[in-house]
Design a protein around this motif. Sequence first.
Motif, PDB file in Angstrom:
ATOM      1  N   SER A  24      87.420  15.116  21.784  1.00  0.00           N
ATOM      2  CA  SER A  24      87.737  14.485  20.500  1.00  0.00           C
ATOM      3  C   SER A  24      89.214  14.731  20.188  1.00  0.00           C
ATOM      4  O   SER A  24      89.752  15.799  20.535  1.00  0.00           O
ATOM      5  CB  SER A  24      86.835  15.111  19.428  1.00  0.00           C
ATOM      6  N   SER A  48      84.653   0.915   1.658  1.00  0.00           N
ATOM      7  CA  SER A  48      83.460   0.469   0.926  1.00  0.00           C
ATOM      8  C   SER A  48      83.881  -0.438  -0.221  1.00  0.00           C
ATOM      9  O   SER A  48      83.039  -1.064  -0.865  1.00  0.00           O
ATOM     10  CB  SER A  48      82.702   1.676   0.357  1.00  0.00           C
ATOM     11  N   GLN A  99      73.346   4.863   0.707  1.00  0.00           N
ATOM     12  CA  GLN A  99      74.519   4.557   1.549  1.00  0.00           C
ATOM     13  C   GLN A  99      74.082   4.469   3.017  1.00  0.00           C
ATOM     14  O   GLN A  99      74.448   3.555   3.747  1.00  0.00           O
ATOM     15  CB  GLN A  99      75.584   5.655   1.430  1.00  0.00           C
ATOM     16  N   PRO A 119      84.618   5.668  10.219  1.00  0.00           N
ATOM     17  CA  PRO A 119      84.716   4.204  10.342  1.00  0.00           C
ATOM     18  C   PRO A 119      84.959   3.510   8.999  1.00  0.00           C
ATOM     19  O   PRO A 119      85.385   2.357   8.989  1.00  0.00           O
ATOM     20  CB  PRO A 119      83.356   3.811  10.938  1.00  0.00           C
ATOM     21  N   ILE A 164      78.617   7.430  11.675  1.00  0.00           N
ATOM     22  CA  ILE A 164      78.633   7.054  10.262  1.00  0.00           C
ATOM     23  C   ILE A 164      78.454   8.297   9.385  1.00  0.00           C
ATOM     24  O   ILE A 164      77.866   9.291   9.808  1.00  0.00           O
ATOM     25  CB  ILE A 164      77.544   6.003   9.941  1.00  0.00           C
ATOM     26  N   ASN A 172      74.328   1.396   5.600  1.00  0.00           N
ATOM     27  CA  ASN A 172      75.126   1.535   6.829  1.00  0.00           C
ATOM     28  C   ASN A 172      74.288   1.239   8.079  1.00  0.00           C
ATOM     29  O   ASN A 172      74.783   0.659   9.049  1.00  0.00           O
ATOM     30  CB  ASN A 172      75.735   2.937   6.903  1.00  0.00           C
ATOM     31  N   ALA A 191      77.463   9.648   5.256  1.00  0.00           N
ATOM     32  CA  ALA A 191      76.887   9.257   3.969  1.00  0.00           C
ATOM     33  C   ALA A 191      76.611  10.509   3.145  1.00  0.00           C
ATOM     34  O   ALA A 191      76.382  11.584   3.692  1.00  0.00           O
ATOM     35  CB  ALA A 191      75.587   8.477   4.188  1.00  0.00           C
ATOM     36  N   GLN A 209      85.775  10.979  21.131  1.00  0.00           N
ATOM     37  CA  GLN A 209      85.521  10.828  19.692  1.00  0.00           C
ATOM     38  C   GLN A 209      86.881  10.762  18.999  1.00  0.00           C
ATOM     39  O   GLN A 209      87.679  11.690  19.069  1.00  0.00           O
ATOM     40  CB  GLN A 209      84.705  12.011  19.169  1.00  0.00           C
TER      41      GLN A 209
HETATM   42  N1  LIG Z   1      86.279  14.516  15.490  1.00  0.00           N
HETATM   43  C1  LIG Z   1      86.869  14.546  14.327  1.00  0.00           C
HETATM   44  O1  LIG Z   1      88.003  15.028  14.189  1.00  0.00           O
HETATM   45  C2  LIG Z   1      86.147  13.996  13.135  1.00  0.00           C
HETATM   46  C3  LIG Z   1      86.840  13.865  11.896  1.00  0.00           C
HETATM   47  C4  LIG Z   1      86.146  13.323  10.828  1.00  0.00           C
HETATM   48  C5  LIG Z   1      84.818  12.943  10.968  1.00  0.00           C
HETATM   49  N2  LIG Z   1      84.161  13.115  12.157  1.00  0.00           N
HETATM   50  C6  LIG Z   1      82.745  12.726  12.338  1.00  0.00           C
HETATM   51  O2  LIG Z   1      82.562  11.412  11.841  1.00  0.00           O
HETATM   52  C7  LIG Z   1      81.537  11.402  10.863  1.00  0.00           C
HETATM   53  C8  LIG Z   1      81.781  10.303   9.868  1.00  0.00           C
HETATM   54  O3  LIG Z   1      83.030  10.539   9.223  1.00  0.00           O
HETATM   55  P1  LIG Z   1      83.214  10.200   7.702  1.00  0.00           P
HETATM   56  O4  LIG Z   1      82.192  10.906   6.861  1.00  0.00           O
HETATM   57  O5  LIG Z   1      84.647  10.407   7.396  1.00  0.00           O
HETATM   58  O6  LIG Z   1      82.848   8.627   7.717  1.00  0.00           O
HETATM   59  P2  LIG Z   1      83.270   7.419   6.783  1.00  0.00           P
HETATM   60  O7  LIG Z   1      82.237   6.378   7.013  1.00  0.00           O
HETATM   61  O8  LIG Z   1      84.672   7.026   7.000  1.00  0.00           O
HETATM   62  O9  LIG Z   1      83.178   7.988   5.309  1.00  0.00           O
HETATM   63  C9  LIG Z   1      81.966   8.376   4.746  1.00  0.00           C
HETATM   64  C10 LIG Z   1      82.126   8.380   3.211  1.00  0.00           C
HETATM   65  O10 LIG Z   1      82.223   7.046   2.758  1.00  0.00           O
HETATM   66  C11 LIG Z   1      81.411   6.843   1.628  1.00  0.00           C
HETATM   67  N3  LIG Z   1      80.336   5.900   2.009  1.00  0.00           N
HETATM   68  C12 LIG Z   1      79.593   5.930   3.148  1.00  0.00           C
HETATM   69  N4  LIG Z   1      78.747   4.870   3.170  1.00  0.00           N
HETATM   70  C13 LIG Z   1      78.969   4.169   2.040  1.00  0.00           C
HETATM   71  C14 LIG Z   1      78.400   2.990   1.511  1.00  0.00           C
HETATM   72  N5  LIG Z   1      77.451   2.307   2.152  1.00  0.00           N
HETATM   73  N6  LIG Z   1      78.857   2.548   0.314  1.00  0.00           N
HETATM   74  C15 LIG Z   1      79.825   3.211  -0.347  1.00  0.00           C
HETATM   75  N7  LIG Z   1      80.405   4.352   0.102  1.00  0.00           N
HETATM   76  C16 LIG Z   1      79.976   4.816   1.302  1.00  0.00           C
HETATM   77  C17 LIG Z   1      80.884   8.206   1.219  1.00  0.00           C
HETATM   78  O11 LIG Z   1      81.793   8.766   0.303  1.00  0.00           O
HETATM   79  P3  LIG Z   1      81.292   9.428  -1.096  1.00  0.00           P
HETATM   80  O12 LIG Z   1      80.640  10.682  -0.692  1.00  0.00           O
HETATM   81  O13 LIG Z   1      82.560   9.622  -1.861  1.00  0.00           O
HETATM   82  O14 LIG Z   1      80.338   8.458  -1.737  1.00  0.00           O
HETATM   83  C18 LIG Z   1      80.924   8.988   2.514  1.00  0.00           C
HETATM   84  O15 LIG Z   1      81.108  10.373   2.301  1.00  0.00           O
HETATM   85  C19 LIG Z   1      81.547  12.832  10.297  1.00  0.00           C
HETATM   86  O16 LIG Z   1      80.334  13.169   9.672  1.00  0.00           O
HETATM   87  C20 LIG Z   1      81.778  13.622  11.552  1.00  0.00           C
HETATM   88  O17 LIG Z   1      80.564  13.768  12.269  1.00  0.00           O
HETATM   89  C21 LIG Z   1      84.833  13.618  13.235  1.00  0.00           C
END
Ligand SMILES: NC(=O)c1ccc[n+]([C@@H]2O[C@H](COP(=O)([O-])OP(=O)(O)OC[C@H]3O[C@@H](n4cnc5c(N)ncnc54)[C@H](OP(=O)(O)O)[C@@H]3O)[C@@H](O)[C@H]2O)c1
Length: 355
Positions: A159, A222, A300, A215, A293, A304, A295, A185
């Motif tokens: 990653s 959103s 949410q 994503p 994804i 998704n 949530a 990743q």
């Molecule tokens: N390798 C790495 O360096 C790295 C870094 C970051 C993440 N990750 C991985 O990637 C995963 C996903 O990352 P991410 O949480 O940043 O993903 P994201 O999809 O960019 O953001 C998720 C946030 O968007 C909002 N959301 C999600 N679905 C929604 C919907 N249908 N409608 C409205 N708002 C929505 C929520 O915010 P609110 O809580 O404010 O409602 C949620 O906390 C992580 O859990 C982790 O496993 C990896």
Amino acid sequence: MKPNEYVTLGQSGLRVSPLCLGTMTFGTEWGWGADETASRAIFDRYFERGGNFVDTADAYTNGKSEEMVGKFIKEAKARDRVALATKFTFNAQPGNPNAGGNGRKNMYRAIEGSLRRLQTDYIDLYWMHIWDMVTPVEEVLSSFDTLVRAGKIRYIGFSDVPAWYVARAQTLAEQLGRERIIALQLEYSLVERNIEREHIPAAQELGMAVCPWSPLAGGILSGKYKGEGKLGSPQGRLDIQKTAGTALFERFTERNWKIVDVLVDVAKQMGRPPAEVALNWVATQPGVTSTIIGATKVNQLDSNLSSLDFAIPAELRARLDKAGALDPFAHPYVCFSPPIQARLRGGTAIRPWSR
Ligand SMILES: NC(=O)c1ccc[n+]([C@@H]2O[C@H](COP(=O)([O-])OP(=O)(O)OC[C@H]3O[C@@H](n4cnc5c(N)ncnc54)[C@H](OP(=O)(O)O)[C@@H]3O)[C@@H](O)[C@H]2O)c1
């Protein structure tokens, strides 16, 4: 996402869902995640809807995410069914340089902690979380290899690495007969598309899956943010993260707002929520295998998980493609553009065998 539809993760025999459940949102330790009750509901719903791929990390919410995931899997008796991924690299003991990074000493320390918190004796996919810029790639490969032989991990992934580094690692792994890297990743979304230049072609050439993270760019895609923050209350996660002082979380930029405006308009024309359209776009980009994804609420997650149930019409997709496109004149990529490549081909047409 259709239940019972899986994809092999890179050149491997591991079958995973095209939407992976990210669990960085499990735990309130960082001030914006879901508590245990909400996290359990999200976890259960993901499995109810046919998902099998779960991503966590030792560092997420100070270990709480791994603890919750371990507990939920155990209580659901789902260990055989889940493709469980976690990561190491972040330092766990301030002042101790060997309790972080990608050296062998830290990797072996970190895996034991993850196995304990996850209440399991093996990890399906072990990710090196971030390139530490110092550990020799040969040491990383041989340490991973030993963990596979010891039965502690099944597959390896990288990653947040430069493309040159993973290309060197994969080539060495092939030459030395070590375990190959099956997946990358990396951050990828309508507002963050840098991996299109080097990482996606590298992954396609070298047999690795690409698993995009963030994503929705933390939620800005959103469509629920405008101007300085979230529309209405309560606050969103980006309102809290923007004070973190990390460039990674500076989402409220002029460029991003322009992309969000196009997305919101396209989504309106399609009668779909912007988040679903943004997820569909990234999950169906070339090279993408399983999108991670995030949530904090079951509704949410439900939305998704519906993001693969439709196709974006070509003309609307073209608008999204254009909105956040990378600079076509950046060096050296401009040399690979059609007008320059045509000058190499002397008027002939050449189609690569694999594309
Ligand atoms: N390798 C790495 O360096 C790295 C870094 C970051 C993440 N990750 C991985 O990637 C995963 C996903 O990352 P991410 O949480 O940043 O993903 P994201 O999809 O960019 O953001 C998720 C946030 O968007 C909002 N959301 C999600 N679905 C929604 C919907 N249908 N409608 C409205 N708002 C929505 C929520 O915010 P609110 O809580 O404010 O409602 C949620 O906390 C992580 O859990 C982790 O496993 C990896």
